[in-house]
Write a protein that holds these residues in place. Structure first.
Motif, mmCIF file in Angstrom:
data_model
loop_
_atom_site.group_PDB
_atom_site.id
_atom_site.type_symbol
_atom_site.label_atom_id
_atom_site.label_comp_id
_atom_site.label_asym_id
_atom_site.label_seq_id
_atom_site.Cartn_x
_atom_site.Cartn_y
_atom_site.Cartn_z
ATOM 1 N N SER A 30 0.700 -1.183 -0.085
ATOM 2 C CA SER A 30 0.100 0.002 -0.139
ATOM 3 C C SER A 30 0.853 1.295 0.006
ATOM 4 O O SER A 30 0.762 2.135 -0.556
ATOM 5 C CB SER A 30 -0.815 0.117 1.278
ATOM 6 N N ALA A 31 1.977 1.318 0.680
ATOM 7 C CA ALA A 31 2.861 2.340 0.808
ATOM 8 C C ALA A 31 3.527 2.692 -0.586
ATOM 9 O O ALA A 31 3.392 3.837 -1.078
ATOM 10 C CB ALA A 31 3.924 2.216 1.933
ATOM 11 N N ALA A 32 3.817 1.677 -1.212
ATOM 12 C CA ALA A 32 4.450 1.762 -2.547
ATOM 13 C C ALA A 32 3.461 2.268 -3.461
ATOM 14 O O ALA A 32 3.776 3.170 -4.443
ATOM 15 C CB ALA A 32 4.910 0.301 -3.130
ATOM 16 N N ILE A 33 2.179 1.860 -3.697
ATOM 17 C CA ILE A 33 1.071 2.503 -4.484
ATOM 18 C C ILE A 33 1.016 3.935 -4.222
ATOM 19 O O ILE A 33 0.756 4.601 -5.122
ATOM 20 C CB ILE A 33 0.032 1.548 -4.420
ATOM 21 N N HIS A 34 0.834 4.127 -2.861
ATOM 22 C CA HIS A 34 0.474 5.469 -2.457
ATOM 23 C C HIS A 34 1.680 6.474 -3.027
ATOM 24 O O HIS A 34 1.331 7.480 -3.317
ATOM 25 C CB HIS A 34 0.016 5.552 -1.064
ATOM 26 N N LEU A 35 2.675 6.100 -2.711
ATOM 27 C CA LEU A 35 3.990 6.933 -3.111
ATOM 28 C C LEU A 35 4.050 7.033 -4.734
ATOM 29 O O LEU A 35 4.400 8.044 -5.103
ATOM 30 C CB LEU A 35 5.211 6.376 -2.443
ATOM 31 N N LEU A 36 3.872 6.090 -5.306
ATOM 32 C CA LEU A 36 3.846 5.931 -6.805
ATOM 33 C C LEU A 36 2.751 6.745 -7.349
ATOM 34 O O LEU A 36 3.163 7.780 -8.298
ATOM 35 C CB LEU A 36 3.492 4.491 -7.242
ATOM 36 N N LEU A 37 1.614 6.590 -6.984
ATOM 37 C CA LEU A 37 0.410 7.463 -7.312
ATOM 38 C C LEU A 37 0.782 8.961 -7.048
ATOM 39 O O LEU A 37 0.359 10.025 -7.488
ATOM 40 C CB LEU A 37 -1.036 7.142 -6.876
ATOM 41 N N GLY A 38 1.247 9.197 -5.680
ATOM 42 C CA GLY A 38 1.423 10.620 -5.181
ATOM 43 C C GLY A 38 2.612 11.217 -5.867
ATOM 44 O O GLY A 38 2.505 12.518 -6.329
ATOM 45 N N VAL A 39 3.626 10.758 -6.452
ATOM 46 C CA VAL A 39 4.579 11.306 -7.013
ATOM 47 C C VAL A 39 4.028 11.717 -8.700
ATOM 48 O O VAL A 39 4.271 12.804 -8.991
ATOM 49 C CB VAL A 39 5.913 10.451 -7.334
ATOM 50 N N ARG A 40 3.236 10.692 -9.112
ATOM 51 C CA ARG A 40 2.516 11.009 -10.361
ATOM 52 C C ARG A 40 1.649 12.258 -10.217
ATOM 53 O O ARG A 40 1.291 12.939 -11.339
ATOM 54 C CB ARG A 40 1.827 9.875 -10.795
ATOM 55 N N LEU A 41 1.033 12.354 -9.230
ATOM 56 C CA LEU A 41 -0.084 13.409 -9.185
ATOM 57 C C LEU A 41 0.633 14.649 -8.172
ATOM 58 O O LEU A 41 -0.357 15.330 -7.586
ATOM 59 C CB LEU A 41 -1.158 13.025 -8.427
ATOM 60 N N LEU A 42 1.729 14.854 -7.910
ATOM 61 C CA LEU A 42 2.423 15.618 -7.004
ATOM 62 C C LEU A 42 1.779 17.007 -7.221
ATOM 63 O O LEU A 42 1.762 17.723 -6.037
ATOM 64 C CB LEU A 42 3.898 15.757 -6.958
ATOM 65 N N SER A 43 1.605 17.459 -8.260
ATOM 66 C CA SER A 43 1.266 18.918 -8.278
ATOM 67 C C SER A 43 -0.321 19.565 -7.996
ATOM 68 O O SER A 43 -0.681 20.329 -7.718
ATOM 69 C CB SER A 43 1.381 19.432 -9.711
ATOM 70 N N SER A 44 -0.765 18.237 -7.536
ATOM 71 C CA SER A 44 -2.339 18.343 -7.197
ATOM 72 C C SER A 44 -2.475 18.295 -5.565
ATOM 73 O O SER A 44 -1.596 17.283 -4.764
ATOM 74 C CB SER A 44 -3.203 17.667 -7.602
ATOM 75 N N GLY A 45 -3.340 18.750 -4.967
ATOM 76 C CA GLY A 45 -3.608 18.272 -3.362
ATOM 77 C C GLY A 45 -3.659 16.926 -3.206
ATOM 78 O O GLY A 45 -3.132 16.386 -2.039
ATOM 79 N N ILE A 46 -4.486 16.270 -3.998
ATOM 80 C CA ILE A 46 -4.411 14.908 -4.020
ATOM 81 C C ILE A 46 -3.251 14.134 -4.020
ATOM 82 O O ILE A 46 -2.968 12.953 -3.359
ATOM 83 C CB ILE A 46 -5.838 14.034 -5.034
#
Length: 128
Positions: A30-46
């Motif tokens: 779950s951490a890896a998925i969240h970090l991967l998605l977070g880096v992809r969407l880093l410019s947004s609040g989500i």
């Protein structure tokens, strides 16, 4: 003059059982998925919230590995994971595309399975 060498926390895995390792693996997924998605969407609040959630999972793993108040980590982990599941459901199906249950995506499915496993492990560890 004697000197005392200070060391940081040490990893203490001797008291970890199979259930702990299943939980650690689920939290890592779950951490890896969240970090991967977070880096992809880093410019947004989500994206920022995804990174913070991923770091939360990693922080909890570290606390369990160094044997720092494990029962408290389990107790805090239950609502943390529940909120992750509820927010995902709300963002994707209540306020989102409403394609449940046929189109949740591979990453979403893997993440939610890992989180459900983690939730079960946390509850079991709290009850033991």
């Amino acid at each position: 003059m004697a000197t005392t060498e200070t060391t940081g926390p040490t990893i203490r895995t001797e008291s970890l059982g199979g259930l702990h390792w299943v939980g650690i693996l689920a939290a890592l997924v779950s951490a890896a998925i969240h970090l991967l998605l977070g880096v992809r969407l880093l410019s947004s609040g989500i994206g920022i919230s995804f990174v913070l959630a991923g770091l939360g999972f990693l922080g909890a793993i570290v606390l369990v590995l160094i044997d720092y108040r494990r029962r408290t980590v389990y107790a805090v982990g239950v609502p943390f994971v529940l909120v992750q599941i509820i927010l995902w459901f709300m963002l994707n199906f209540i306020n989102g595309p409403k394609t449940f249950p046929t189109d949740i995506g591979t990453i979403g499915a893997v993440d939610k399975i890992a989180q459900l496993v983690l939730l079960g492990v946390l509850v079991a560890l709290l009850r033991s």
